[in-house]
Design a protein around this motif. Structure first.
Motif, PDB file in Angstrom:
ATOM      1  N   SER A 127      26.557  49.938  -7.287  1.00  0.00           N
ATOM      2  CA  SER A 127      27.146  49.422  -8.522  1.00  0.00           C
ATOM      3  C   SER A 127      27.241  50.518  -9.579  1.00  0.00           C
ATOM      4  CB  SER A 127      26.305  48.254  -9.049  1.00  0.00           C
ATOM      5  OG  SER A 127      26.896  47.692 -10.202  1.00  0.00           O
ATOM      6  N   PHE A 128      26.217  51.363  -9.688  1.00  0.00           N
ATOM      7  CA  PHE A 128      26.248  52.480 -10.639  1.00  0.00           C
ATOM      8  C   PHE A 128      27.404  53.430 -10.323  1.00  0.00           C
ATOM      9  CE2 PHE A 128      21.384  52.326 -11.609  1.00  0.00           C
ATOM     10  CZ  PHE A 128      21.592  51.182 -12.353  1.00  0.00           C
ATOM     11  N   ALA A 129      27.569  53.756  -9.037  1.00  0.00           N
ATOM     12  CA  ALA A 129      28.638  54.676  -8.637  1.00  0.00           C
ATOM     13  C   ALA A 129      30.011  54.083  -8.950  1.00  0.00           C
ATOM     14  CB  ALA A 129      28.517  54.998  -7.151  1.00  0.00           C
ATOM     15  N   ARG A 130      30.162  52.786  -8.718  1.00  0.00           N
ATOM     16  CA  ARG A 130      31.437  52.131  -9.016  1.00  0.00           C
ATOM     17  C   ARG A 130      31.708  52.109 -10.517  1.00  0.00           C
ATOM     18  NH1 ARG A 130      31.323  46.509  -5.839  1.00  0.00           N
ATOM     19  NH2 ARG A 130      33.296  46.254  -6.974  1.00  0.00           N
ATOM     20  N   PHE A 131      30.640  52.005 -11.316  1.00  0.00           N
ATOM     21  CA  PHE A 131      30.810  51.956 -12.768  1.00  0.00           C
ATOM     22  C   PHE A 131      31.416  53.254 -13.300  1.00  0.00           C
ATOM     23  CE2 PHE A 131      29.105  52.832 -17.039  1.00  0.00           C
ATOM     24  CZ  PHE A 131      29.659  51.761 -17.741  1.00  0.00           C
ATOM     25  N   VAL A 132      30.889  54.399 -12.876  1.00  0.00           N
ATOM     26  CA  VAL A 132      31.419  55.666 -13.410  1.00  0.00           C
ATOM     27  C   VAL A 132      32.814  55.968 -12.866  1.00  0.00           C
ATOM     28  CG1 VAL A 132      29.166  56.656 -13.913  1.00  0.00           C
ATOM     29  CG2 VAL A 132      30.160  56.996 -11.653  1.00  0.00           C
ATOM     30  N   ARG A 133      33.139  55.437 -11.693  1.00  0.00           N
ATOM     31  CA  ARG A 133      34.527  55.575 -11.223  1.00  0.00           C
ATOM     32  C   ARG A 133      35.456  54.693 -12.054  1.00  0.00           C
ATOM     33  NH1 ARG A 133      32.153  55.187  -5.974  1.00  0.00           N
ATOM     34  NH2 ARG A 133      32.976  53.052  -5.712  1.00  0.00           N
ATOM     35  N   ARG A 134      34.950  53.549 -12.443  1.00  0.00           N
ATOM     36  CA  ARG A 134      35.748  52.608 -13.234  1.00  0.00           C
ATOM     37  C   ARG A 134      35.923  53.088 -14.668  1.00  0.00           C
ATOM     38  NH1 ARG A 134      34.008  46.201 -13.773  1.00  0.00           N
ATOM     39  NH2 ARG A 134      35.764  45.481 -15.054  1.00  0.00           N
ATOM     40  N   TYR A 135      34.889  53.732 -15.217  1.00  0.00           N
ATOM     41  CA  TYR A 135      34.914  54.209 -16.602  1.00  0.00           C
ATOM     42  C   TYR A 135      34.604  55.709 -16.621  1.00  0.00           C
ATOM     43  CZ  TYR A 135      34.711  49.211 -17.636  1.00  0.00           C
ATOM     44  OH  TYR A 135      34.978  47.867 -17.692  1.00  0.00           O
ATOM     45  N   PRO A 136      35.595  56.537 -16.332  1.00  0.00           N
ATOM     46  CA  PRO A 136      35.348  57.985 -16.200  1.00  0.00           C
ATOM     47  C   PRO A 136      34.921  58.686 -17.480  1.00  0.00           C
ATOM     48  CG  PRO A 136      37.701  57.488 -16.106  1.00  0.00           C
ATOM     49  CD  PRO A 136      36.987  56.176 -16.051  1.00  0.00           C
ATOM     50  N   LYS A 137      35.082  58.025 -18.633  1.00  0.00           N
ATOM     51  CA  LYS A 137      34.671  58.655 -19.893  1.00  0.00           C
ATOM     52  C   LYS A 137      33.209  58.392 -20.226  1.00  0.00           C
ATOM     53  CE  LYS A 137      39.213  58.806 -22.113  1.00  0.00           C
ATOM     54  NZ  LYS A 137      39.994  58.456 -23.329  1.00  0.00           N
ATOM     55  N   VAL A 138      32.521  57.630 -19.378  1.00  0.00           N
ATOM     56  CA  VAL A 138      31.106  57.330 -19.595  1.00  0.00           C
ATOM     57  C   VAL A 138      30.260  58.211 -18.671  1.00  0.00           C
ATOM     58  CG1 VAL A 138      29.295  55.580 -19.493  1.00  0.00           C
ATOM     59  CG2 VAL A 138      31.594  54.949 -20.259  1.00  0.00           C
ATOM     60  N   ALA A 139      29.256  58.858 -19.231  1.00  0.00           N
ATOM     61  CA  ALA A 139      28.269  59.616 -18.451  1.00  0.00           C
ATOM     62  C   ALA A 139      27.017  58.743 -18.335  1.00  0.00           C
ATOM     63  CB  ALA A 139      27.942  60.941 -19.133  1.00  0.00           C
ATOM     64  N   LEU A 140      26.727  58.263 -17.131  1.00  0.00           N
ATOM     65  CA  LEU A 140      25.609  57.347 -16.912  1.00  0.00           C
ATOM     66  C   LEU A 140      24.362  58.127 -16.533  1.00  0.00           C
ATOM     67  CD1 LEU A 140      24.479  54.479 -16.608  1.00  0.00           C
ATOM     68  CD2 LEU A 140      25.342  54.475 -14.249  1.00  0.00           C
ATOM     69  N   GLU A 141      23.324  57.993 -17.343  1.00  0.00           N
ATOM     70  CA  GLU A 141      22.036  58.637 -17.072  1.00  0.00           C
ATOM     71  C   GLU A 141      21.018  57.551 -16.706  1.00  0.00           C
ATOM     72  OE1 GLU A 141      18.489  61.126 -19.350  1.00  0.00           O
ATOM     73  OE2 GLU A 141      20.511  61.103 -20.225  1.00  0.00           O
ATOM     74  N   VAL A 142      20.549  57.592 -15.466  1.00  0.00           N
ATOM     75  CA  VAL A 142      19.598  56.597 -14.968  1.00  0.00           C
ATOM     76  C   VAL A 142      18.198  57.192 -15.017  1.00  0.00           C
ATOM     77  CG1 VAL A 142      18.950  55.135 -13.034  1.00  0.00           C
ATOM     78  CG2 VAL A 142      21.365  55.608 -13.474  1.00  0.00           C
ATOM     79  N   ASP A 143      17.311  56.569 -15.775  1.00  0.00           N
ATOM     80  CA  ASP A 143      15.934  57.029 -15.932  1.00  0.00           C
ATOM     81  C   ASP A 143      15.015  56.060 -15.196  1.00  0.00           C
ATOM     82  OD1 ASP A 143      13.400  57.767 -16.744  1.00  0.00           O
ATOM     83  OD2 ASP A 143      13.996  58.199 -18.800  1.00  0.00           O
ATOM     84  N   THR A 144      14.270  56.561 -14.213  1.00  0.00           N
ATOM     85  CA  THR A 144      13.399  55.699 -13.401  1.00  0.00           C
ATOM     86  C   THR A 144      11.932  55.829 -13.790  1.00  0.00           C
ATOM     87  OG1 THR A 144      13.265  57.400 -11.672  1.00  0.00           O
ATOM     88  CG2 THR A 144      15.005  55.746 -11.450  1.00  0.00           C
ATOM     89  N   THR A 145      11.676  56.206 -15.027  1.00  0.00           N
ATOM     90  CA  THR A 145      10.291  56.279 -15.480  1.00  0.00           C
ATOM     91  C   THR A 145       9.629  54.913 -15.317  1.00  0.00           C
ATOM     92  OG1 THR A 145       8.843  56.737 -17.356  1.00  0.00           O
ATOM     93  CG2 THR A 145      10.987  55.779 -17.854  1.00  0.00           C
ATOM     94  N   PRO A 146       8.384  54.846 -14.787  1.00  0.00           N
ATOM     95  CA  PRO A 146       7.745  53.543 -14.549  1.00  0.00           C
ATOM     96  C   PRO A 146       7.255  52.854 -15.821  1.00  0.00           C
ATOM     97  CG  PRO A 146       6.257  55.329 -13.953  1.00  0.00           C
ATOM     98  CD  PRO A 146       7.578  55.969 -14.270  1.00  0.00           C
ATOM     99  N   ARG A 147       7.165  53.574 -16.927  1.00  0.00           N
ATOM    100  CA  ARG A 147       6.640  52.952 -18.146  1.00  0.00           C
ATOM    101  C   ARG A 147       7.701  52.092 -18.824  1.00  0.00           C
ATOM    102  NH1 ARG A 147       8.438  55.296 -22.809  1.00  0.00           N
ATOM    103  NH2 ARG A 147       9.635  57.218 -22.546  1.00  0.00           N
ATOM    104  N   ARG A 148       7.260  51.248 -19.720  1.00  0.00           N
ATOM    105  CA  ARG A 148       8.175  50.439 -20.515  1.00  0.00           C
ATOM    106  C   ARG A 148       8.725  51.284 -21.658  1.00  0.00           C
ATOM    107  NH1 ARG A 148       6.373  44.187 -21.457  1.00  0.00           N
ATOM    108  NH2 ARG A 148       6.334  43.534 -19.269  1.00  0.00           N
ATOM    109  N   VAL A 149      10.009  51.520 -21.666  1.00  0.00           N
ATOM    110  CA  VAL A 149      10.597  52.338 -22.722  1.00  0.00           C
ATOM    111  C   VAL A 149      10.750  51.508 -23.990  1.00  0.00           C
ATOM    112  CG1 VAL A 149      11.793  53.766 -21.034  1.00  0.00           C
ATOM    113  CG2 VAL A 149      12.980  51.806 -22.030  1.00  0.00           C
TER     114      VAL A 149
END
Length: 309
Positions: free
Chosen positions: A109-131
């Motif tokens: 789904s993430f990969a499809r999102f950036v193909r769908r919206y090429p002007k968005v840079a998606l940064e996925v942060d997998t830190t285990p803490r609650r941000v």
């Protein structure tokens, strides 16, 4: 001297008359005339030639109107830029999400999102803490379980029903359990990151039973627990969507399919709905649009066929 009055001067110059400018601005002619007179007073010089048969600017009036016109064009361009940002998803979007959930369920789904919206840079942060969505630069957080932060806006994304699964390799060496009581004689691959990791409550309609999870293998990564279960290390518990491909391939089979853990809700959190950027709205909408069938509340989640009775 008020900037707004300078912009009115530029509009009058473009329109060619006070009457035309009044109509274009939807401003009474008397009000427009009064504000232009105030502008002349603040400048300390005439901006219009007195007594002329039609509106005529003095040399200073022309110069001021020209400068104000350039400023007005910059403002219009800025308005257009802001409007585009409000309607076109763009910019950096930072999302906090549990690592294995992202890897096993959301990567496509993430990969499809950036193909769908090429002007968005998606940064996925997998830190285990609650941000902290209010004080850290995150746009969206994906949270497993109940949400106990009422100041956040939470949208339930899906509910994951968790069942018990094992590999055919493991069940070749042990008779498949026919009742929850039979689980006492089996090994589990335990997810140690969870609270009370060795105790779980199984549900079958109105029936509930608490079981002990014992076994020689423990891990704090759901991805590793899944790999160990595939390899025959014991019985593991997973959301159906996480093991659907394994069930289809036959690398895992359900154990006591009528019994399940308490459903686990998954929420999408944001700091506010008000003034939400287009990129954030588009991302949340995209996740719901691309949610797999098994996670949709309007569809019945399949229950795997029973094994061993």
């Amino acid at each position: 001297m008020k900037i707004d009055d300078l912009l009115l001067l530029a509009q009058v110059r473009r329109a060619g008359s006070l009457s035309a400018a009044s109509r274009q601005l939807d401003l009474p002619k008397a009000t427009l005339s009064r504000r232009l007179a105030a502008l002349e007073t603040s400048v300390g010089a005439r901006l219009f030639v007195p007594g002329a048969s039609r509106m005529t600017l003095t040399e200073l009036g022309e110069q001021l109107a020209e400068r104000a016109s350039r400023h007005d064009e910059d403002i219009a361009e800025t308005r257009d830029w802001l409007a585009a940002r409000e309607t076109t998803p763009q910019g950096r979007l930072r999302v906090s999400v549990p690592a294995e959930f992202a890897m096993l369920l959301l990567a496509e789904s993430f990969a499809r999102f950036v193909r769908r919206y090429p002007k968005v840079a998606l940064e996925v942060d997998t830190t285990p803490r609650r941000v902290d969505l209010f004080n850290e630069p995150y746009d969206v957080a994906v949270r497993m379980g109940a949400v106990d932060e009422p100041e956040l806006v939470a949208r339930q994304f899906m509910t994951m029903e968790r069942g018990l699964y094992a590999s055919p390799v493991y069940l070749q060496a042990r008779p498949a359990p026919l009742t929850p009581a039979d689980l006492a004689g089996h090994d589990f691959v335990v997810m140690t990151q969870a609270k009370d990791a060795h105790k779980r409550r199984l549900q079958n309609g109105s029936q509930t039973i608490e079981i002990e999870l014992n076994g020689p293998l423990e891990a704090n990564s759901i991805g590793l627990v899944l790999a160990l279960t595939r390899a025959g290390g014991g019985i593991g518990s997973f959301p159906y969507g996480m093991v659907a491909s394994d069930l289809e391939a036959g690398t895992l089979v359900p154990v006591l399919p009528d019994w399940r853990y308490e459903p686990l809700p998954v929420h999408l959190l944001t700091a506010s709905r008000r003034l939400m950027p287009a990129k954030t709205r588009a991302f949340i909408d995209h996740l719901f649009e691309t949610k797999p069938d098994w996670a949709r509340s309007d569809l019945l989640q399949p229950r795997p066929a029973s094994r061993g009775g």
